[in-house]
Scaffold this motif. Structure first.
Motif, short mmCIF file in Angstrom:
data_model
loop_
_atom_site.label_atom_id
_atom_site.label_comp_id
_atom_site.label_asym_id
_atom_site.label_seq_id
_atom_site.Cartn_x
_atom_site.Cartn_y
_atom_site.Cartn_z
N LEU A 746 37.10 28.79 -24.93
CA LEU A 746 36.04 28.61 -23.92
C LEU A 746 36.25 29.54 -22.74
CD1 LEU A 746 35.69 24.71 -23.95
CD2 LEU A 746 34.14 26.38 -24.96
N PHE A 747 37.52 29.75 -22.31
CA PHE A 747 37.81 30.65 -21.20
C PHE A 747 37.51 32.10 -21.60
CE2 PHE A 747 41.33 27.55 -19.63
CZ PHE A 747 40.33 26.65 -19.27
N GLU A 748 37.95 32.49 -22.80
CA GLU A 748 37.68 33.86 -23.27
C GLU A 748 36.18 34.08 -23.44
OE1 GLU A 748 39.94 34.18 -26.84
OE2 GLU A 748 41.73 34.96 -25.81
N ASN A 749 35.47 33.08 -23.90
CA ASN A 749 34.02 33.18 -24.08
C ASN A 749 33.33 33.42 -22.73
OD1 ASN A 749 31.74 32.66 -26.13
ND2 ASN A 749 31.16 31.35 -24.42
N ALA A 750 33.83 32.73 -21.66
CA ALA A 750 33.25 32.91 -20.33
C ALA A 750 33.48 34.32 -19.82
CB ALA A 750 33.84 31.89 -19.36
N GLU A 751 34.71 34.84 -19.98
CA GLU A 751 35.03 36.18 -19.48
C GLU A 751 34.35 37.27 -20.29
OE1 GLU A 751 39.21 36.76 -19.08
OE2 GLU A 751 39.30 35.61 -17.20
N MET A 752 34.19 37.03 -21.61
CA MET A 752 33.64 38.07 -22.48
C MET A 752 32.11 38.12 -22.42
SD MET A 752 34.38 38.53 -26.56
CE MET A 752 36.14 38.42 -26.24
N HIS A 753 31.45 36.95 -22.30
CA HIS A 753 29.99 36.92 -22.40
C HIS A 753 29.30 36.38 -21.15
CE1 HIS A 753 30.83 37.68 -26.59
NE2 HIS A 753 31.41 36.49 -26.75
N GLY A 754 30.07 35.95 -20.14
CA GLY A 754 29.44 35.30 -18.99
C GLY A 754 29.01 36.25 -17.89
N GLY A 755 29.22 37.55 -18.06
CA GLY A 755 28.87 38.47 -16.99
C GLY A 755 29.94 38.48 -15.91
N LYS A 756 29.51 38.47 -14.65
CA LYS A 756 30.45 38.51 -13.53
C LYS A 756 30.93 37.08 -13.20
CE LYS A 756 28.43 42.67 -11.46
NZ LYS A 756 27.81 43.27 -10.24
N VAL A 757 31.85 36.59 -14.01
CA VAL A 757 32.40 35.26 -13.80
C VAL A 757 33.56 35.35 -12.81
CG1 VAL A 757 33.59 33.31 -14.86
CG2 VAL A 757 31.72 34.43 -16.08
N THR A 758 33.46 34.60 -11.71
CA THR A 758 34.54 34.59 -10.71
C THR A 758 35.26 33.25 -10.67
OG1 THR A 758 33.04 33.85 -8.96
CG2 THR A 758 33.30 36.24 -9.28
N ARG A 759 34.66 32.23 -11.30
CA ARG A 759 35.26 30.89 -11.23
C ARG A 759 35.00 30.13 -12.52
NH1 ARG A 759 33.26 26.08 -10.77
NH2 ARG A 759 31.17 26.94 -10.49
N ILE A 760 36.07 29.47 -13.01
CA ILE A 760 35.95 28.54 -14.13
C ILE A 760 36.58 27.23 -13.68
CG2 ILE A 760 36.58 28.05 -16.53
CD1 ILE A 760 36.85 31.06 -16.98
N ALA A 761 35.89 26.12 -13.90
CA ALA A 761 36.39 24.82 -13.45
C ALA A 761 36.46 23.86 -14.63
CB ALA A 761 35.47 24.23 -12.36
#
Length: 847
Positions: A746-761
């Motif tokens: 889920l973390f890799e998916n956010a960084e790879m496909h989420g665009g400019k992700v600055t925060r994951i909670a």
């Protein structure tokens, strides 16, 4: 200073794949840093190492006959300082740990873009060589320094900041007779034992403990800057004759000027001191005649013999008197005029509840009633050399508040000037005697009163006789009331009999339920004696009911016994129930598996009075599980071997394409080569992804702390922008061991496909139906049409398997996942954990 990074190094590259050897030799050769020799097996490499010298070794892990770890151990056994880098396609954590524990300098996994990979290999080879060179030079430097200290003319030792001995030179060994091996690494002032015969700080210890004052231990101490100098006399040395030593201690500094220890030197100056003393004594000795010396010697001998005899007689007399004093029942004590005790016997200590060693030298204050204090003071004030003894009876108030009578005989002891130097008191408890005297006095007075009352009593009896007639009527009334009470008791007895009959019938119903169970049910005492067994238990163990009251010993394999003992020892009133799977050895020798649920039964004080166990045979289930485990292991082994071979060939393919790309200038041909490299990268990613999820569903689910699972992913994989709800520490979830890969994906998916992700909670919320774990980010989010499609196999921009396998891992224990975020404002994944699949941390019993 030479620049070792520009040297040409000789490297031996070992791999059983010839194509990989060629690619590696070409890439490393192009750097200009290495002369690369190759070997197709560990055996061939060992033979080459015997014939020539190499600066470093690069080795694959999976090779025939001897693998990379075995080859590494051989190198460490015969070439301890030769740099060794494991360069392999096997990326399992246990292989990495085993390689580093066996002495590998670096571990590098094959795969990825060849240029960057071989550039990293280039850097690690040169780093390993340089690190080994620096370690060698440091070792040589330490050896030179050690030799220099060892051959100093003075006895010398050194300690670190923790007081542990780090240097003990040859002269120190000669001085003390203690070899270096016996003291190096020890602390707690062990360096002082050979010199002082006790553990105490030396000058070196005061160097590292600068806040303390060494002058207390070394009165003639001198300071010279940061150096301490002192002379000391050592009685224990020289066969008890003593010796004089000169000590000097200085701090040890590191390169930054920080104190890291202290060094102390010791020099024997006994000869100098003895010469000085002899010169002082020579003048006095010349004034004494030889005849006077002879006479004095004889007189001293006679005096010594008489003194020895007197001392022996005195010791015997003292022992006799001490035994008499100690056996007395009277309380005996001595005390100074200031009230401090100087002697007490056992009877005194027992009566006043004192400890002899603690009370000597301290005042013992007893509490007297106020009216008795003047009597006591007057008693002591009247003692004189002419009348040194007096006796007195007085009371004391005990610590419990009880008042006791005592009789004391006090003696004052005077010096030659008539001054009191000590009191001796002998006392006894006279409380019973005083009470008897008081009772006797009261009895006499009561007899005088009794005669006067006798006449009055006779008249009173006459009046009582008249009243007795009136009481007969009241007695008749009481009899009628007693009759009514008897009837009530008879009714209560009938109700109790009926309740007892109902209880017997209920016990018979429950007994029939227990006896009809297929599970084995028994109860036994803490001593192991059976108190109840059902029919299933008797049939399984071939017992009859005569076993009640006797121990039933079952034979467990030795490795299962500690598990069973630990199981029973952990039962408590707060956690009285636990379950365990273990094996037993049947009388026929057959080993069978059983599942037992054990309950400890406690009395009101928390003591175990009985155990109840319910068990069943699970041998068939265990055999199926073992067969499934073996099958999975074989499938994983086949998968690992196939994956390793494919990745090796991909490395060769990508390396060849990379070299070809450097040689070709035609744009169309370079475009085709670039597409081929991209395709091979996709293949490599898919194969690596299968490695990550090859164990899905293989291992049993287990209870896992949610906060720990997320924290481990962040620490191991470098996710620094993830915030974790601290309340997750209180929750555990029953899930597949691959739960951490769920959060990793889920973390890799956010960084790879989420665009400019600055925060994951990551947070959690408990609802009436389930526990909801939320993973949300501030990226682009998921389009409404894709919210369900992203969990399908093959959907996605990378392998198309990530979220599909996340869903599969969670589904093993009934967990589910869905995406609920708002498109354009970030993705939000909700993991739903049903009731019974999660619990609070610290739950007593796992599934």
């Amino acid at each position: 200073m030479p620049n070792f990074w520009n040297h040409m190094y000789s490297v031996l590259y070992v791999d059983d794949d010839p194509a990989l050897l060629d690619i590696g030799r070409i890439y490393l050769g192009k750097t200009g840093h290495f002369s690369v020799d190759t070997a197709a097996s560990a055996g061939e490499a060992i033979e080459k190492i015997r014939q020539q010298t190499y600066d470093a070794i690069i080795s694959d892990y999976q090779m025939s006959e001897i693998d990379g770890i075995q080859f590494l151990r051989h190198i460490r056994q015969h070439f301890k300082d030769l740099p060794f880098i494991l360069f392999t396609g096997r990326g399992r954590e246990e292989i990495v740990i085993e390689a580093l524990n066996s002495g590998a300098d670096f571990y590098l996994q094959k795969g990825g873009e060849p240029k960057s990979q071989f550039a990293e290999l280039d850097y690690k080879i040169r780093t390993a060589i340089e690190r080994r060179r620096v370690q060698g030079e440091l070792k040589d430097s330490k050896k030179q320094l050690s030799d220099l200290i060892d051959f100093l003319p003075d006895a010398t030792f050194a300690i670190d900041l923790k007081g542990r001995i780090i240097v003990w030179n040859r002269m120190m060994e000669e001085l003390t007779g203690v070899p270096p091996d016996a003291v190096i690494g020890t602390g707690d002032f062990s360096h002082s034992l050979p010199l002082y015969e006790e553990r105490r700080p030396g000058l070196a210890d005061y160097i590292i403990r600068a806040d303390e004052e060494p002058e207390k231990e070394f009165p003639n101490l001198k300071r010279n800057g940061d150096k301490l100098i002192a002379e000391m006399y050592r009685p224990p040395l020289r066969n008890g004759n003593g010796a004089y030593f000169w000590h000097t201690a200085s701090p040890i500094y590191d390169a930054a000027g920080k104190v890291v220890g202290a060094i102390e030197s010791v020099r024997d100056i006994t000869l100098r001191k003895e010469t000085e003393e002899k010169l002082v004594q020579a003048h006095d000795e010349l004034n004494v005649a030889y005849e006077q010396l002879t006479a004095t010697e004889e007189e001293l001998r006679q005096n010594y013999d008489e003194l020895s005899k007197s001392q022996l007689d005195l010791i015997r007399s003292e022992e006799r008197y001490r035994s008499v004093v100690e056996d007395q029942t009277e309380f005996i004590c001595r005390f100074s005029p200031e009230g401090k005790l100087t002697f007490v016997n056992d009877a005194y200590c027992r009566y006043f509840n004192l400890d002899r060693e603690d009370c000597i030298g301290k005042p013992h204050t007893v509490v007297l009633p106020p009216e008795d204090i003047p009597l006591m003071e007057e008693q002591l004030s009247q003692l004189s050399p002419a009348n040194p003894v007096a006796a007195i009876d007085h009371r004391i108030i005990m610590p419990s508040g009880e008042v006791q009578w005592q009789h004391w005989s006090d003696r004052a002891i005077f010096d030659r000037t008539g001054k009191i130097i000590e009191y001796q008191s002998v006392g006894r408890d006279t409380t019973r005697q005083k009470n008897a005297e008081e009772k006797l006095k009261l009895a006499y007075e009561e007899l005088n009163v009794a005669y006067e009352q006798l006449t009055a009593t006779e008249e009173e009896l006459r009046q009582n006789y008249e009243e007795l007639g009136n009481s007969q009527t009241e007695l008749h009334s009481a009899y009628e009331q007693l009759t009514a009470t008897e009837e009530e008791l008879r009714q209560n007895y009938d109700e109790l009999s009926k309740s007892q009959l109902d209880l017997i019938r209920s016990e018979e119903r429950y007994r029939s339920v227990v006896e009809d169970q297929t599970e084995f049910i028994c109860r036994f005492s803490p001593e192991g004696k059976l108190t109840f067994v059902n029919d299933a238990y008797c049939r399984y163990f071939n017992l009859d009911r005569d076993c009640i009251g006797k121990p039933h010993t079952v034979v467990l394999p030795p490795e299962d016994i500690p598990l069973m003992e630990e199981q029973l020892s952990q039962l408590s009133p707060a956690n009285p129930v636990a379950a365990i799977d273990h094996r037993i050895i049947m009388p026929s020798g057959e080993v069978r598996w059983q599942h037992w649920s054990d309950r400890a039964i406690f009395d009101r004080t928390g003591k175990i009075i009985e155990y109840q166990s319910v068990g069943r045979d699970i041998t068939d289930r265990k055999r199926v599980e073992q067969a499934l485990d073996e099958s999975n292991k074989k499938l994983n082994l086949l998968s690992n071997i196939t994956r390793h071979d494919i990745l090796n060939q991909l490395t060769v393919l990508q390396g060849s394409l990379g070299l070809l790309e450097l040689e070709i200038a035609n744009p169309d041909q370079r475009r085709l080569i670039s597409k081929a490299i991209q395709s091979s990268d996709v293949i490599r990613g898919q194969i690596s992804f299968t490695q990550q999820y090859q164990d899905i569903g293989v291992q049993k689910p287990r209870w896992q702390n949610l906060h720990a699972a997320v924290t481990t992913v962040c620490m191991d994989d470098g996710f620094t922008n993830v915030s974790i709800d601290p309340h997750l520490e209180t929750w555990e979830v029953y899930a597949d061991p691959l739960l951490r890969t769920v959060f990793l994906n889920l973390f890799e998916n956010a960084e790879m496909h989420g665009g400019k992700v600055t925060r994951i909670a990551v947070s959690g919320t408990e609802t009436p139906e389930c526990l909801v774990i939320t993973v949300d980010d501030d990226g682009d989010g998921i389009a409404p049409d894709d919210k369900e499609r992203i969990f399908r196999k093959g959907i996605g921009k990378h392998t198309g398997l990530g979220l599909f396998l996340v869903q599969e891992v969670l589904g093993i224990t009934g967990l589910s996942i869905r995406e609920t975020g708002e498109f354009g404002r970030g993705a939000r994944f909700e993991i739903h954990i049903p009731m019974g699949i999660y619990r609070k941390t610290g739950h007593a019993q796992d599934r």
